[in-house]
Design a protein around this motif. Structure first.
Motif, PDB file in Angstrom:
ATOM      1  N   ASN A 253       0.856  -1.188   0.000  1.00  0.00           N
ATOM      2  CA  ASN A 253       0.000   0.000   0.000  1.00  0.00           C
ATOM      3  C   ASN A 253       0.891   1.236   0.000  1.00  0.00           C
ATOM      4  N   ALA A 254       0.313   2.408  -0.198  1.00  0.00           N
ATOM      5  CA  ALA A 254       1.069   3.659  -0.230  1.00  0.00           C
ATOM      6  C   ALA A 254       1.807   3.916   1.085  1.00  0.00           C
ATOM      7  N   ASN A 255       1.308   3.391   2.196  1.00  0.00           N
ATOM      8  CA  ASN A 255       1.957   3.592   3.498  1.00  0.00           C
ATOM      9  C   ASN A 255       3.004   2.518   3.808  1.00  0.00           C
ATOM     10  N   SER A 256       3.397   1.748   2.806  1.00  0.00           N
ATOM     11  CA  SER A 256       4.416   0.687   2.906  1.00  0.00           C
ATOM     12  C   SER A 256       3.938  -0.566   3.618  1.00  0.00           C
ATOM     13  N   SER A 257       2.669  -0.645   3.999  1.00  0.00           N
ATOM     14  CA  SER A 257       2.160  -1.892   4.569  1.00  0.00           C
ATOM     15  C   SER A 257       1.856  -2.869   3.426  1.00  0.00           C
ATOM     16  N   LYS A 258       1.925  -4.153   3.721  1.00  0.00           N
ATOM     17  CA  LYS A 258       1.682  -5.158   2.682  1.00  0.00           C
ATOM     18  C   LYS A 258       0.201  -5.238   2.358  1.00  0.00           C
ATOM     19  N   LYS A 259      -0.103  -5.376   1.078  1.00  0.00           N
ATOM     20  CA  LYS A 259      -1.492  -5.571   0.680  1.00  0.00           C
ATOM     21  C   LYS A 259      -1.904  -6.992   1.052  1.00  0.00           C
ATOM     22  N   PRO A 260      -3.142  -7.170   1.501  1.00  0.00           N
ATOM     23  CA  PRO A 260      -3.588  -8.522   1.857  1.00  0.00           C
ATOM     24  C   PRO A 260      -3.806  -9.386   0.612  1.00  0.00           C
ATOM     25  N   TYR A 261      -3.471 -10.644   0.742  1.00  0.00           N
ATOM     26  CA  TYR A 261      -3.708 -11.609  -0.323  1.00  0.00           C
ATOM     27  C   TYR A 261      -4.855 -12.507   0.088  1.00  0.00           C
TER      28      TYR A 261
END
Length: 111
Positions: A33-41
């Protein structure tokens, strides 16, 4: 994320002694995501057309170990310098070089 290009699922040919199957998922991309958190799969698993109990699953993905072949160096202007671009500077002047380590799939490596 889902769809082609996000990984492969391999079902082993042997049933385990407890009646389960060994499933290995190899993801080729870790998206952020834009905040560097991982997108959920979301991992949907079917056997013989029927959804397995507990599916869909939410695997936590992590980048593989860094490798030199896909890692990239940038100068302070954000231009890639590891592709043979001119990286000359004047003697005595400083130059900022940023090394972005990446895994074999070109995901940014994690530490």
């Amino acid at each position: 994320p889902s769809g082609p290009g996000f990984g492969n699922v391999v079902l082993s040919g042997e049933k385990q002694s407890d009646g389960s199957y060994l499933v290995k998922y190899v993801a080729s991309r870790v998206l952020y995501n834009a905040n560097s958190s991982k997108k959920p799969y979301r991992l949907d698993v079917f056997l013989g057309g029927a959804r397995l109990q507990g599916s869909p699953f939410s695997p936590m993905l992590h980048a593989a170990s860094a490798v030199a072949e896909t890692s990239v160096m940038y100068n302070s202007a954000g231009l890639a310098v590891s592709s043979g671009a001119d990286v000359s500077t004047v003697a005595g002047d400083g130059m900022v070089i940023i090394l972005q380590t990446r895994d074999v799939y070109s995901n940014d490596a994690e530490y």
